[in-house]
Design an enzyme around this catalytic site. Structure first.
Site, PDB file in Angstrom:
ATOM      1  N   THR A 195      49.397  24.166  42.202  1.00 44.81           N
ATOM      2  CA  THR A 195      50.412  24.125  43.251  1.00 44.81           C
ATOM      3  C   THR A 195      50.054  23.208  44.410  1.00 44.81           C
ATOM      4  O   THR A 195      50.525  23.391  45.509  1.00 44.81           O
ATOM      5  CB  THR A 195      50.668  25.541  43.792  1.00 44.81           C
ATOM      6  OG1 THR A 195      49.420  26.113  44.179  1.00 44.81           O
ATOM      7  CG2 THR A 195      51.321  26.406  42.759  1.00 44.81           C
ATOM      8  N   THR A 254      44.183  27.220  41.521  1.00 42.49           N
ATOM      9  CA  THR A 254      43.011  27.836  42.152  1.00 42.49           C
ATOM     10  C   THR A 254      42.327  28.881  41.274  1.00 42.49           C
ATOM     11  O   THR A 254      41.150  29.157  41.477  1.00 42.49           O
ATOM     12  CB  THR A 254      43.425  28.514  43.471  1.00 42.49           C
ATOM     13  OG1 THR A 254      44.493  29.430  43.209  1.00 42.49           O
ATOM     14  CG2 THR A 254      43.860  27.497  44.484  1.00 42.49           C
ATOM     15  N   ASP A 255      43.052  29.447  40.299  1.00 38.56           N
ATOM     16  CA  ASP A 255      42.460  30.556  39.539  1.00 38.56           C
ATOM     17  C   ASP A 255      41.122  30.194  38.909  1.00 38.56           C
ATOM     18  O   ASP A 255      40.176  30.975  38.957  1.00 38.56           O
ATOM     19  CB  ASP A 255      43.419  31.013  38.427  1.00 38.56           C
ATOM     20  CG  ASP A 255      44.498  31.926  38.956  1.00 38.56           C
ATOM     21  OD1 ASP A 255      44.609  32.044  40.190  1.00 38.56           O
ATOM     22  OD2 ASP A 255      45.230  32.512  38.136  1.00 38.56           O
ATOM     23  N   LYS A 300      36.476  32.068  43.619  1.00 42.55           N
ATOM     24  CA  LYS A 300      37.721  32.587  44.180  1.00 42.55           C
ATOM     25  C   LYS A 300      37.552  34.085  44.362  1.00 42.55           C
ATOM     26  O   LYS A 300      37.263  34.808  43.418  1.00 42.55           O
ATOM     27  CB  LYS A 300      38.892  32.307  43.225  1.00 42.55           C
ATOM     28  CG  LYS A 300      40.230  32.713  43.796  1.00 42.55           C
ATOM     29  CD  LYS A 300      41.396  32.298  42.903  1.00 42.55           C
ATOM     30  CE  LYS A 300      42.715  32.647  43.576  1.00 42.55           C
ATOM     31  NZ  LYS A 300      43.885  32.236  42.799  1.00 42.55           N
TER      32      LYS A 300
END
Lengths: 461, 660
Positions: free
Chosen positions: A107, A183-184, A262
């Protein structure tokens, strides 16, 4: 005349549109048993039900009309709609550094997709320039979308071309590379790139966003600006993750690719350096280094590329009453390496021991990390740890489980020899195991404690 | 446009008809729910204190139709630092946009569907959550989640119907703490509370009509008993235009009584702006074409004695002069009460260029009051400004004054076109000030975090079955019962409307008397610090039942309730002569023995002996006893025992009548 588009419509809703010969982006009046509606027919998300037609009012609202209640539809017009970010020519200035932005999905820049109702990636230098014009003050930007995948779907078919591409661009003289990434699993990719592209002369900066770029409060722009600033001007040459440090729009943090993780499913400040401190702060004022032990940017164009990768490796999260046939099954299915995320100092329940012994005897490589994330594995403290080592389980110090997983994939892609693999796993590429854990490398504050509340009141985090 | 504006009090409906005044309303009403709309934080808790702050910036994005909203572009120019104050009791990570929304509150959906049905709206089949962009920072996400509930309804008003274009369920926004320079501070406690928005068509033709329709909608929502009341719980936006003008939105009017003057002033402002447009056209300035230039005049004004410019110079700020060709004399043109066209420029500079400290500009029409004739002359020479031109000075940080200069030019260009479509804030003096450019439909795009929610027929049917009588019908009915208009509206807003219907309908109590107790008495008691809400509907019913069955006097009803209230409020001791509650009988009577003790207590302490006849004493004592019956023995039995005690009927007969 082409038949009307019925994008996403199925079942009764589709039948109604077909019956009245109307389709997506038609301006219509809809007679229902409950009243009249007037609006623009929108595409239907494929995961939504098949009972409703979606209309958009002139006021901008969308809503669904129950197909079974529609008695008549009148077509009043048609609107051709294209969702596009305005594209402006990215200004080139010879005096600015050359930065390449590689897209992998996620994103960092995105738009809406009607079929799924989801946010999908879309970027080009022109699109980025029109939405984040600040970038033009930092560099000459090139962009290339290598792939468009959600980060949970990234695998070696992406890692290897990405690493090769980075090496090629370094050889060709780029001043810095930014990688847009979901980001995962950004920390998985960051770790692997650290192993695959060693000793680079320029920064390789991974960036993403926790709030999609289609929303005004998105962290995409600020993260991108910080990442591009680092890639363009940072006097550092390693794989980094650049994401907001606090949830406030204040500064980004540069995290070492092998020590970052994360840590929250939705917070902006989700990325944290674990068991150590971040490398630097970055904001519009520049880059402020927080430590000195980082490789500096060089003029040469060399790096060591090693894209080895073995897929039959797994990461096993340990828990009480874990059943030994779990390990047997992995061995049976041909897994060559198992990284254990053990409890505490690096333990698994005793019933698993025979299974691990069988695995080791079958030549499976076994490594131990800790699911506490912070701290070192120490398998000497309790007998059970010593037993595990006797079985052939190799402790990995404070290497993070995901980093260990990626490193074992990379290692077993190079060798199947137990001793050689062990040597590679334990020899440090870039702080994947640190020898010391600084006193401020572990900070998980607890709310409601007076001094923490005092901090939260004063500091925008 | 030639229209001679009269003072507010002298304007007639015909005057407004001549102006072509049209008003529409957007009513925002908080719903009475336990939790917030998209998270599980408690609703309705307000506090100024905060535990932490976060800082955000907003960037405009594109809607699904590929257009950037004009408001969004404007807000981006302002480069605000937006601070959110968080208190752990009132917000979670959702409010400050660090977590995804939870499924919307079912109670909020039910309440809003109920009101939507009362408004005769056509219900949608499926709720789609949309994101409505707000870049002013009032919502940390940069958008408000909102869902359309229904379209094309109506309410009866006088002899006609006012169309309700649509209603939607949305989350409430933050409360502003301050907005100074580039820093804007918000409190997040109110953020996320469920809010019903009801929008009328622009079919109200006088300021008074706008206020009356607002009052009607307020009564409608409040008569459900399921909406929040109190300061800020309902807020009105008023859309105003006149013939030849433009729709302008006056935002966030908290009190309905303020609507008429605001509408009047806005109509007047639009009229003035049209007059200015015509004068500009006569000077050859039309269609947005304005010849302007901006100049750094910092050095030219170093010797000024005008304090704001002196202060700016002391801070090392820049002074910029904007020349508007052909605008001389117009900046003093009155627009609203005590307000001139010059304020339109000042407002824009304040909002967009973040020059919040006033005065933030000085123009040549202001004369030599602030700058000497010589200084103006020097400025005019330096900027090549002629007599027919206007000169506007602004001061501040260089980046801000450059933006300010551009905004002044934009506002001047708009002046040649007429009335710009603004969102305006309601000011205390009844005038309005620029808040932002009126947003368009481009600011709406679908929320991808939540799926559509089907409004099942069963749900609608269930709500329809228990729908309260609409306010207009209830008002008519109450009027037919002989209630005075003031009492009608109070009763409709009162939580006791339901019990009123019951005692009048089921017990045949005189409606005027029932209203006098439930509205007037309760108000009076509230003012005395008592809490009438402590009495349950069933208790009230019992007292009225006593009034009917046992001929408790009207005074007896009042005393009984007052006495009970005093005891519950804990102020009984001080007022004991009035009520004389039976001491030692605090518990609810369960049987004859309890009743007997209760009766003894009341007879000892209530001063019933002052009544001459036993019948009068009985009426009085029954009134005293009623509040104690709460869930215990029934009133009939207590009455029988009392009558027996007073010797009005033989005790035996009392015994007999309760035999199974």
């Amino acid at each position: 005349m082409t038949p009307p588009s019925l994008e996403g419509y199925r079942g009764p809703a589709r039948a109604v549109l077909e019956r009245f010969n109307v389709g997506v982006w038609d301006d219509v009046g809809v007679e229902c048993t409950g009243g009249r509606f007037h609006g623009l027919i929108l595409p239907r998300s494929e995961v939504a039900d098949d009972r409703h037609v979606v209309l958009k009012l002139s006021s901008g609202y969308n809503f669904g009309v129950r197909a079974s209640k529609i008695t008549h539809v009148t077509r009043l017009g048609h609107r051709d709609v294209q969702y596009r970010i305005a594209e402006k020519q990215f200004p080139i200035n010879a005096s600015r550094p050359q930065v390449l932005l590689l897209g992998t999905g996620g994103t960092i820049a995105s738009r809406l997709d009607y079929r799924t109702g989801a946010v999908v990636p879309a970027f080009s230098p022109g699109e980025l320039y029109s939405s984040v014009p600040e970038l033009a003050e930092l560099c000459n930007l090139r962009t290339e979308n290598l792939f468009s995948v959600f980060s949970e779907n990234i695998g070696p078919q992406h890692y290897i071309p990405l690493a090769r591409r980075i090496a090629d661009e370094i050889a060709a003289g780029v001043d810095g590379i930014v990688i847009g990434h979901g980001t995962d699993t950004m920390h998985h990719t960051a770790a692997l790139l650290t192993f695959m592209v060693q000793n680079p002369p320029v920064p390789i900066v991974m960036v993403g966003s926790q709030r999609s770029a289609d929303r005004p409060s998105s962290d995409a722009a600020v993260n991108l600006i910080n990442a591009v600033r680092t890639a363009a001007t940072g006097n550092i040459a390693e794989v980094l993750v650049c994401m907001l440090g606090p949830t406030s729009d204040e500064y980004g943090l540069l995290h070492r690719g092998t020590r970052v993780r994360k840590m929250h499913s939705s917070y902006r400040s989700t990325f944290r350096t674990i068991g150590d401190i971040p490398v630097a702060l970055v904001d519009p004022g520049g880059i402020r280094f927080l430590r000195d032990d980082y490789p500096r940017r060089r003029r040469d164009r060399h790096c060591t590329l090693n894209t080895a990768f073995e897929e039959r490796v797994t990461l096993l999260y340990c828990y009480p009453n874990m059943q030994p046939d779990m390990v047997d099954a992995l061995v049976e299915r041909g897994y060559r390496g198992i990284v254990l995320a053990g409890t505490g100092l690096g333990h698994v329940n005793r019933p698993l021991h025979p299974a691990l012994r069988r695995a080791a005897e079958r030549g499976v490589h076994l490594y131990m990390t800790t699911q506490t994330l912070w701290g070192f594995v120490n398998m000497y403290v309790y007998e059970t740890g010593r037993e595990l080592m006797d079985l052939g389980v190799v402790p990995l110090g404070n290497m993070l489980p995901e980093v260990a997983y990626m490193k074992l994939c990379w290692t077993l892609g190079q060798t199947d020899d137990r001793e050689q693999a062990r040597r590679i796993m334990l020899s440090r590429v870039c702080d994947e195991i640190t020898n010391r854990e600084p006193y401020h490398g572990y900070l998980v504050f607890q709310g409601a404690i007076p001094e923490v509340q005092e901090f939260l009141r004063k500091v925008k985090r | 446009m030639t229209f001679a504006f009269k003072p507010f009090d002298e304007m007639t409906p015909d005057d407004y008809a001549n102006l072509g005044l049209r008003c529409g309303l957007e009513i925002h009403q908080q719903l009475l729910t336990r939790r917030k709309l998209f998270c599980h934080c408690p609703a309705g808790r307000y506090r100024q204190e905060y535990d932490a702050e976060v800082l955000r910036h907003m960037r405009p994005t594109l809607s699904e139709l590929g257009e950037v909203d004009p408001t969004a572009l404007m807000e981006k120019k302002t480069r605000k630092n937006i601070y959110y104050r968080l208190h752990q009791e009132t917000v979670c990570t959702y409010e400050f946009d660090d977590a995804s929304p939870f499924f919307p509150d079912e109670q909020a959906i039910d309440i809003s569907l109920e009101i939507v049905l009362l408004l005769h709206l056509h219900l949608v089949g499926e709720l789609h959550i949309a994101r409505k962009q707000y870049l002013d920072g009032s919502i940390p996400a940069g958008f408000q989640r909102t869902a359309l509930l229904g379209v094309e309804g109506w309410i009866p008003y006088r002899d006609r119907r006012i169309a309700i274009t649509h209603a939607s369920l949305e989350e409430d926004s933050c409360r502003e703490v301050s907005d100074v320079g580039h820093d804007r501070v918000w409190l997040t406690d109110r953020l996320g509370m469920p809010l019903l928005e009801m929008v009328t068509a622009p079919e109200l033709h006088t300021p008074q009509e706008a206020a009356e329709a607002a009052q009607l909608l307020r009564l409608l929502t409040r008569s459900t008993g399921k909406v929040r009341t109190g300061p800020g719980a309902a807020r009105q936006d008023v859309n105003v235009s006149i013939r030849g003008g433009t729709r302008v939105e006056i935002k966030g009017v908290a009190q309905i009584k303020r609507i008429p003057l605001l509408v009047y002033n806005e109509a007047r402002r639009q009229c003035a702006l049209l007059s200015i447009r015509d004068q500009l056209a006569a000077r050859g300035l039309r269609d947005g074409n304005v010849d302007w230039s901006a100049h750094d005049v910092t050095r030219t004004v170093t010797k000024t004695s005008y304090p704001p410019i002196q202060a700016a110079l002391a801070r090392g700020h820049q002074v910029r002069a904007v020349v508007l060709r052909g605008f001389a004399g117009l900046l003093n043109h009155p627009t609203q009460e005590q307000t001139t066209f010059g304020k339109e420029f000042s407002d824009r500079v304040r909002v967009i260029a973040c020059q919040t400290e006033r005065p933030n500009l000085l123009h040549s029409d202001a004369g030599s009051e602030f700058l000497s004739v010589r200084q103006w002359k020097e400025l005019r020479r330096r900027t090549e400004t002629h007599d027919q031109d206007a000169l506007v000075l602004v001061w501040g940080e260089p980046a801000d004054v450059i933006l300010a200069g551009q905004e002044i030019a934009i506002r001047a260009q708009e002046a040649t076109l007429g009335v710009p479509s603004d969102t305006r804030q309601a000011l205390a003096d009844g005038t309005t000030g620029f808040e932002r450019v009126l947003p368009g439909p481009e600011r709406m795009y679908p929320d991808t975090d939540l799926p559509p929610i089907v409004v099942e027929d069963e749900r609608v049917d269930r709500i329809r079955r228990t729908l309260p009588l609409p306010i207009w019908e209830r008002r008519d009915r109450l009027a037919k019962l002989g209630l005075a208009p003031a009492a009608i509206d109070r009763l409709c807003l009162s939580a006791r409307a339901g019990i009123f219907e019951r005692v009048v309908g089921e017990l045949g109590i005189d409606p005027v008397f029932a209203a006098s107790i439930l509205v007037e008495r309760f108000r009076a008691w509230s003012r005395r610090g008592l809490r009438p809400e402590a009495l349950t509907d069933d208790e009230l019913y019992a007292v009225f039942q006593g009034h009917r069955d046992f001929t408790i006097s009207r005074e007896g009803v009042r005393q009984a309730l007052f006495g009970a209230l005093l005891r519950r409020t804990g102020a009984g001791a001080a007022h004991s002569p009035v009520v004389a509650g039976p001491s030692g009988c605090a518990s609810v009577p369960r049987d004859d023995a309890d009743c007997a003790r209760l009766i003894d207590g009341v007879m000892r302490s209530s001063g019933a002996r002052r009544f001459a006849t036993r019948a009068a004493r009985q009426r009085f004592l029954m009134g005293q006893l009623m509040p104690f019956m709460n869930g215990g023995v029934d009133g009939r039995r207590l009455s029988e025992l009392l009558q027996a005690r007073l010797g009005l009927v033989p005790a035996d007969s009392a015994r007999e009548r309760t035999a199974p």
